[in-house]
Design a protein around this motif. Structure first.
Motif, PDB file in Angstrom:
ATOM      1  N   ARG A 218     -12.048  22.641   0.477  1.00  0.00           N
ATOM      2  CA  ARG A 218     -12.381  20.739  -0.937  1.00  0.00           C
ATOM      3  C   ARG A 218     -11.625  19.996  -1.265  1.00  0.00           C
ATOM      4  NH1 ARG A 218     -18.281  23.843  -4.120  1.00  0.00           N
ATOM      5  NH2 ARG A 218     -18.871  23.882  -2.336  1.00  0.00           N
ATOM      6  N   GLN A 237     -18.708  16.253  -0.827  1.00  0.00           N
ATOM      7  CA  GLN A 237     -19.580  17.138  -0.945  1.00  0.00           C
ATOM      8  C   GLN A 237     -21.120  16.396  -1.559  1.00  0.00           C
ATOM      9  OE1 GLN A 237     -18.135  20.130  -3.177  1.00  0.00           O
ATOM     10  NE2 GLN A 237     -18.139  18.390  -4.792  1.00  0.00           N
ATOM     11  N   ARG A 240     -27.858  18.720  -3.860  1.00  0.00           N
ATOM     12  CA  ARG A 240     -28.886  18.758  -3.482  1.00  0.00           C
ATOM     13  C   ARG A 240     -29.042  19.626  -4.896  1.00  0.00           C
ATOM     14  NH1 ARG A 240     -27.648  15.890  -0.352  1.00  0.00           N
ATOM     15  NH2 ARG A 240     -28.218  15.865   1.743  1.00  0.00           N
ATOM     16  N   ASP A 242     -32.265  22.707  -5.952  1.00  0.00           N
ATOM     17  CA  ASP A 242     -32.698  23.420  -5.771  1.00  0.00           C
ATOM     18  C   ASP A 242     -34.468  23.483  -5.838  1.00  0.00           C
ATOM     19  OD1 ASP A 242     -34.303  25.864  -5.623  1.00  0.00           O
ATOM     20  OD2 ASP A 242     -32.357  27.187  -5.997  1.00  0.00           O
ATOM     21  N   ILE A 249     -26.911  21.286  -6.559  1.00  0.00           N
ATOM     22  CA  ILE A 249     -26.230  23.121  -6.066  1.00  0.00           C
ATOM     23  C   ILE A 249     -25.253  21.717  -4.923  1.00  0.00           C
ATOM     24  CG2 ILE A 249     -25.817  24.879  -3.483  1.00  0.00           C
ATOM     25  CD1 ILE A 249     -27.110  25.144  -7.099  1.00  0.00           C
ATOM     26  N   ARG A 251     -22.772  20.877  -1.943  1.00  0.00           N
ATOM     27  CA  ARG A 251     -22.478  21.212  -0.693  1.00  0.00           C
ATOM     28  C   ARG A 251     -21.585  20.529   0.069  1.00  0.00           C
ATOM     29  NH1 ARG A 251     -28.945  21.987   1.737  1.00  0.00           N
ATOM     30  NH2 ARG A 251     -29.464  23.338   0.145  1.00  0.00           N
ATOM     31  N   GLU A 252     -20.622  21.175   0.948  1.00  0.00           N
ATOM     32  CA  GLU A 252     -19.851  20.243   1.684  1.00  0.00           C
ATOM     33  C   GLU A 252     -20.324  19.075   2.591  1.00  0.00           C
ATOM     34  OE1 GLU A 252     -15.549  21.027   4.169  1.00  0.00           O
ATOM     35  OE2 GLU A 252     -16.678  22.985   2.802  1.00  0.00           O
ATOM     36  N   ASN A 253     -20.084  18.363   3.039  1.00  0.00           N
ATOM     37  CA  ASN A 253     -19.943  17.827   3.658  1.00  0.00           C
ATOM     38  C   ASN A 253     -19.288  17.760   5.132  1.00  0.00           C
ATOM     39  OD1 ASN A 253     -22.445  16.380   2.487  1.00  0.00           O
ATOM     40  ND2 ASN A 253     -20.475  14.429   2.023  1.00  0.00           N
TER      41      ASN A 253
END
Length: 524
Positions: A218, A237, A240, A242, A249, A251-253
């Motif tokens: 990251r 990243q 989103r 939940d 949360i 999330r890695e792109n």
């Protein structure tokens, strides 16, 4: 007279231009007056809370509880987006209100129908999705124009909107970290020196190893962040929410979506030094991956040992338990280690000795017997209730049987008779366990004190059993750990001590000479 409740809300993003809570409540009261009036008995307000998820809005949840209990007859809000911004939440609120017989009203739409709830919920959810897309597009535009979105980064000052300038005092520390790491100094040693010298960390506290090494994938952590060589990396990243908890949360792109922009004016270290550090980082990471191919089993005492000096946990490092704070930041003075094999041996013997204590065994037997008697008393009380139910079932069965004998035969009567007989059979099966003979049999199963002592003393191979790898051994390890509240270790009068606090009625008494156990931990 109709009893009204009012709900008001604004989110963090709306602080600058949204109507205040007081304004919303005032307008809702005025609308209620226009609708014929009534008593406003409850007011609920969530300040600075998102409308996407209701679970993180305490006043909304309180409003729903009051609604279910019919604490009011109608609810007024400025608009449906004050209540919820998702189809799921809006539909759920409408269903709850409809079941409770409570009316939902807004100033904008009047009384809400199911169609209103569905359409407004979809619109609110679509608004948030479009807002997220537009916000990301705007941030990308800032990056393309040379700006830097996001918060403050160590080594830089925020100068105006999306602008940064180098903070020379912090930049000196960054260069020092890169030079020392490049020269072969370990991150643990680097942070220990910084903390000893009183250099504040990025958040004003202590420096930690994780501050330097971060997450290479990251690109966070001082040694991984390319901004220090003058390159901004954006869109690494996305976030989103939940749908169950409403939490954001990360999330890695995919790497092909990352955006790179060069900012040579922000470079703190030169490219050659940066590349040298990255080569060393890559070599170290390859070594860690090779070591990680073999999964190490969890230590028997992991998470149970605390350092007496700083109060922090002691972690397994090789063949020793060592203070984690000392390892991560160098801030603790306890540099002594506990040999894993010896500390586990002493702890096992301490637990085994405590479990063989005749006073403890007698107390266990007494508590066990009292619990058995309590359960038996419950069963005795239940036996009388069972007999009453059996008598009632016998009466109903007899009545239906007489109906069949007098010619009132039908499929429904026969099915009812079958159900009653089945219920009687099931209930009668419960009665033997509540009878006096069965209870006396249970009492005879209570182990005597001498039997418990013999069983516990017979287990001389506890250490061998705990070291096993089968399912039974793993279960025993968990049971063993559950007997220990905390283990404390640290220097006392120049000597290492080990104190074991147990959950088995107080401090576990170590086997053998207590003074030997307390003071045997000299550095080997």
């Amino acid at each position: 007279m109709k009893r009204w409740a009012i709900y008001a809300r604004y989110s963090d993003e709306e602080k600058q231009n949204a109507k205040s809570i007081d304004d919303q409540v005032h307008e809702c009261r005025a609308e209620i007056a226009r609708k014929g009036g009534g008593d406003v008995v409850l007011t609920f307000a969530d300040a600075g809370k998102s409308g996407f998820h209701t679970a993180q809005r305490p006043q909304y949840l309180a409003m729903v509880r009051a609604l279910k209990e019919r604490g009011f007859d109608a609810l007024m809000a400025e608009d449906t987006d004050r209540l919820a911004r998702s189809l799921k939440e809006m539909a759920s609120l409408h269903d709850i209100a409809e079941y409770a017989g409570v009316e939902l009203w807004t100033i904008v739409d009047g009384r809400l129908t199911m169609m209103h709830a569905a359409w407004k919920g979809i619109s609110g959810q679509d608004f948030l999705r479009n807002l997220a897309v537009k916000t990301r597009r705007g941030l990308i535009g800032v990056v393309k124009r040379g700006g830097i979105p996001g918060g403050r980064c160590y080594g830089y000052d925020v100068a105006g909107t999306a602008k940064r300038t180098v903070n020379e005092g912090e930049a000196t520390i960054v260069r020092r970290i890169f030079h020392e790491y490049s020269a072969g100094k370990s991150p643990r040693k680097i942070v220990a020196d910084l903390n000893r010298e009183g250099v504040p960390g990025p958040r004003g506290g202590l420096w930690r190893v994780s501050t330097l090494i971060g997450n290479p994938k990251r690109l966070n952590g001082t040694l991984n962040n390319p901004i220090y060589r003058g390159r901004l990396t954006f869109n690494r990243q996305s976030f989103r929410k939940d749908p169950e908890t409403g939490r954001r949360i990360a999330r890695e792109n995919p790497a092909d979506l990352w955006i790179y922009e060069e900012h040579p004016d922000l470079a703190i270290v030169d490219v050659d030094l940066w590349d040298e550090v990255q080569r060393r980082r890559a070599n170290n990471l390859r070594g860690l991956r090779k070591l990680g191919e073999f999964r190490r089993p969890q230590s028997l005492l992991s998470g149970l040992i605390r350092c007496r000096v700083c109060g922090g946990p002691m972690t397994k490092a090789g063949a020793y338990y060592r203070c984690a704070e000392r390892l991560n930041s160098g801030a603790c003075s306890n540099g002594n280690g506990l040999a894993v094999e010896r500390v586990e041996k002493i702890t096992i013997e301490a637990v085994r000795a405590a479990l063989q204590d005749p006073i403890l065994i007698a107390r266990f037997q007494k508590v066990f017997r009292e619990e058995v008697e309590r359960q038996l008393a419950v069963r005795r009380a239940g036996a009388g209730e069972i007999r009453k139910k059996l008598a009632e079932l016998d009466r109903k069965i007899a009545n239906l049987t007489r109906s069949l004998e007098t010619g009132l035969d039908s499929q429904a009567v026969r099915e009812r008779l079958h159900d009653l007989e089945y219920d009687r059979h099931q209930l009668a099966a419960e009665l033997p366990n509540a009878e006096p003979k069965a209870q006396e049999k249970v009492r005879r199963m209570i182990p005597e004190t001498h039997s418990l002592a013999a069983a516990m003393s017979a287990n001389q191979n506890l250490a061998v059993v705990l070291a096993g790898k089968d399912t039974e051994a793993l279960k025993l390890r968990e049971d063993f750990r559950s007997t220990i509240a905390e283990i404390r270790s640290g220097p006392v009068d120049g000597r290492m001590t080990l104190e074991v606090d147990g959950k088995v009625r107080g401090l576990l008494q170590a086997a053998g000479d207590p003074e030997h156990v307390r003071h045997c931990w000299l550095r080997e």
